[in-house]
Design an enzyme around this catalytic site. Structure first.
Site: not given
Length: 116
Positions: A6, A8, A26
């Site tokens: 999937g 996020f 980051h």
């Protein structure tokens, strides 16, 4: 245990005991990080833990490999490396409480947070 695919940026599987983001935060702008973290927060149980594996920059002018990586992250994908205080502020905006930063034998640390 299960593995699910999937994005996020859309959602993460609900109800996990721990959510691990390794070298993810980051890479993205603050707004994108807040989307990722917000989706993790929505999916978490009150007892879940968020574990962020990243370089945590020391304050001041202390030498650290993450400071060079910070320049690269700013120039290429638009992300940034962060200090412990900066992680605390970012996590608070996303509904978390930074509980600790665990250094490792490498330049990376594990940033642990819980739902606020």
């Amino acid at each position: 245990m299960s593995i699910e695919s999937g994005s996020f940026f859309e959602s993460v599987p609900a109800g996990g005991d721990a959510y691990i983001l390794s070298h993810i935060i980051h890479d993205w702008s603050e707004d994108q990080c807040l989307t990722i973290l917000g989706n993790c927060r929505k999916a978490m149980k009150p007892t879940s833990r968020l574990l962020i594996v990243e370089m945590v920059l020391p304050p001041g002018n202390a030498m650290h490999p993450g400071k060079l990586l910070d320049m690269i992250m700013l120039a290429v994908p638009g992300g940034t490396e962060r200090t412990e205080a900066e992680y605390g502020a970012l996590l608070a905006k996303a509904g978390f409480k930074l509980t600790r930063v665990v250094p490792t034998a490498s330049p990376v640390s594990v940033v642990e947070a819980t739902p606020a």
